[in-house]
Design an enzyme around this catalytic site. Structure first.
Site, short mmCIF file in Angstrom:
data_model
loop_
_atom_site.label_atom_id
_atom_site.label_comp_id
_atom_site.label_asym_id
_atom_site.label_seq_id
_atom_site.Cartn_x
_atom_site.Cartn_y
_atom_site.Cartn_z
N LYS A 119 38.20 42.50 44.71
CA LYS A 119 39.44 41.79 44.41
C LYS A 119 39.21 40.32 44.03
O LYS A 119 38.10 39.79 44.23
CB LYS A 119 40.37 41.90 45.63
CG LYS A 119 40.85 43.33 45.93
CD LYS A 119 41.74 43.36 47.17
CE LYS A 119 42.27 44.75 47.47
NZ LYS A 119 43.12 44.75 48.72
N THR A 150 42.26 47.88 57.14
CA THR A 150 43.08 47.10 56.20
C THR A 150 43.25 45.65 56.66
O THR A 150 43.16 44.72 55.86
CB THR A 150 44.46 47.77 56.05
OG1 THR A 150 44.26 49.11 55.59
CG2 THR A 150 45.35 47.02 55.08
N PHE A 165 55.58 43.10 51.19
CA PHE A 165 54.37 42.44 50.68
C PHE A 165 54.03 42.83 49.24
O PHE A 165 53.06 42.34 48.67
CB PHE A 165 53.18 42.74 51.59
CG PHE A 165 52.83 44.21 51.74
CD1 PHE A 165 52.04 44.86 50.81
CD2 PHE A 165 53.29 44.93 52.84
CE1 PHE A 165 51.72 46.20 50.94
CE2 PHE A 165 52.97 46.28 52.98
CZ PHE A 165 52.19 46.91 52.03
N ARG A 209 35.16 43.92 55.42
CA ARG A 209 36.28 43.09 55.88
C ARG A 209 36.00 42.46 57.24
O ARG A 209 36.40 41.32 57.50
CB ARG A 209 37.57 43.92 55.92
CG ARG A 209 38.10 44.26 54.52
CD ARG A 209 39.18 45.31 54.60
NE ARG A 209 39.82 45.57 53.32
CZ ARG A 209 40.59 46.64 53.08
NH1 ARG A 209 40.79 47.54 54.03
NH2 ARG A 209 41.14 46.80 51.89
N ASN A 244 41.90 40.55 51.63
CA ASN A 244 40.94 41.45 52.29
C ASN A 244 39.83 41.98 51.37
O ASN A 244 39.18 42.98 51.68
CB ASN A 244 41.66 42.56 53.06
CG ASN A 244 42.44 43.50 52.15
OD1 ASN A 244 42.36 43.39 50.93
ND2 ASN A 244 43.16 44.43 52.75
N GLU A 258 42.68 57.56 40.76
CA GLU A 258 42.46 56.13 40.54
C GLU A 258 41.30 55.87 39.58
O GLU A 258 41.37 54.97 38.73
CB GLU A 258 42.24 55.42 41.88
CG GLU A 258 43.51 55.38 42.73
CD GLU A 258 43.30 54.72 44.09
OE1 GLU A 258 42.17 54.34 44.44
OE2 GLU A 258 44.31 54.59 44.82
N HIS A 316 39.22 46.97 47.55
CA HIS A 316 40.01 48.20 47.61
C HIS A 316 39.09 49.40 47.56
O HIS A 316 38.10 49.39 46.84
CB HIS A 316 40.96 48.28 46.40
CG HIS A 316 41.58 49.64 46.23
ND1 HIS A 316 42.69 50.03 46.93
CD2 HIS A 316 41.20 50.73 45.49
CE1 HIS A 316 42.98 51.29 46.62
NE2 HIS A 316 42.09 51.73 45.74
N TYR A 324 49.43 50.22 42.64
CA TYR A 324 50.08 49.99 43.95
C TYR A 324 51.49 50.57 44.00
O TYR A 324 52.31 50.13 44.83
CB TYR A 324 50.08 48.49 44.28
CG TYR A 324 48.74 47.98 44.77
CD1 TYR A 324 48.08 48.59 45.84
CD2 TYR A 324 48.13 46.87 44.19
CE1 TYR A 324 46.84 48.12 46.31
CE2 TYR A 324 46.90 46.39 44.65
CZ TYR A 324 46.27 47.02 45.71
OH TYR A 324 45.06 46.54 46.17
P1 DAT Z 1 44.04 49.50 52.09
O1 DAT Z 1 43.74 48.43 51.07
O2 DAT Z 1 43.19 49.34 53.32
O3 DAT Z 1 43.99 50.89 51.51
P2 DAT Z 1 46.93 49.78 52.04
O4 DAT Z 1 46.75 50.78 50.95
O5 DAT Z 1 47.77 50.16 53.20
O6 DAT Z 1 45.54 49.25 52.59
O7 DAT Z 1 47.58 48.45 51.43
C1 DAT Z 1 47.15 47.96 50.17
C2 DAT Z 1 46.97 46.49 50.26
O8 DAT Z 1 48.24 45.86 50.52
C3 DAT Z 1 46.08 46.01 51.41
O9 DAT Z 1 44.72 46.01 51.06
C4 DAT Z 1 46.59 44.63 51.66
C5 DAT Z 1 48.06 44.74 51.36
N1 DAT Z 1 48.84 44.96 52.58
C6 DAT Z 1 48.96 46.11 53.27
N2 DAT Z 1 49.74 45.97 54.33
C7 DAT Z 1 50.13 44.67 54.32
C8 DAT Z 1 50.95 43.88 55.16
N3 DAT Z 1 51.55 44.39 56.25
N4 DAT Z 1 51.12 42.56 54.84
C9 DAT Z 1 50.54 42.04 53.75
N5 DAT Z 1 49.75 42.73 52.91
C10 DAT Z 1 49.55 44.02 53.20
MG MG Z 2 45.20 51.84 50.15
#
Ligand code: DAT
Ligand code: MG
Length: 149
Positions: A9, A91, A57, A102, A112, A126, A115, A49
């Site tokens: 990222k 995450t 978020f 992370r 973070n 993807e 991805h 996304y």
């Molecule tokens: P991951 O990236 O571990 O697959 P995810 O798919 O649940 O996690 O979410 C995608 C991204 O969105 C994650 O890397 C960071 C952001 N994100 C997720 N939950 C969040 C939250 N509660 N507040 C802020 N950003 C968040």
């Molecule tokens: Mg994810």
């Protein structure tokens, strides 16, 4: 063979952590089948996304991922999806184990670093969203028999 999409990222690229992060997936044994440096369009970010659309978020997430260039990598390997997720860590970086990307290199969920696809099905989807067939290379490494039994 499973496929997973990795995105290094904007924060990771800006911090000069591209090599550090790529090194960990390579060392794990995953085989690179596609890789490019790109600026993600808003359209592609919204597609990637889509599952998070409507969450509080979401806007910040799309703004962040499109804010600066990323490195996108398609990886292949046995158990590639679960293995990459373990290497990435939870995450929320404050919940990620030490030894994960992370857990070692990040502090906040909105920064973070990386991805990784979350299911085998999403890995296929993807990779296809980010790479054309012509951009994916089917090859074998001389080390493959020492990694894949
Ligand atoms: P991951 O990236 O571990 O697959 P995810 O798919 O649940 O996690 O979410 C995608 C991204 O969105 C994650 O890397 C960071 C952001 N994100 C997720 N939950 C969040 C939250 N509660 N507040 C802020 N950003 C968040
Ligand atoms: Mg994810």
């Amino acid at each position: 063979m499973e496929r997973t999409l990795i995105i290094i990222k904007p924060d990771a690229v800006q911090r000069g952590l591209t090599g550090e992060i790529l090194k960990r997936f390579e060392a794990r044994g995953l085989r690179i089948i596609g890789m490019k440096f790109m600026q993600m369009s808003r359209e592609l970010a919204e597609k990637h996304y889509a599952i998070h659309q409507g969450k509080d978020f979401y806007e910040g997430l799309v703004n962040y991922i499109t804010s600066s260039p990323v490195v996108v990598i398609a990886l292949e390997g046995t158990n590639a999806v679960a293995a990459a997720r373990k290497t990435i860590g939870a995450t929320r970086p404050q919940e990620a184990e030490a030894g994960t990307i992370r857990g070692d290199l990040a502090l906040e969920v909105g920064r973070n670093l990386v991805h990784g696809s979350d299911t085998v099905e999403n890995g296929q989807i993807e990779v296809a969203n980010f790479f054309s067939d012509a951009e994916l290379i089917s090859w074998s490494r001389s080390a493959d028999p020492w990694i894949f039994q």
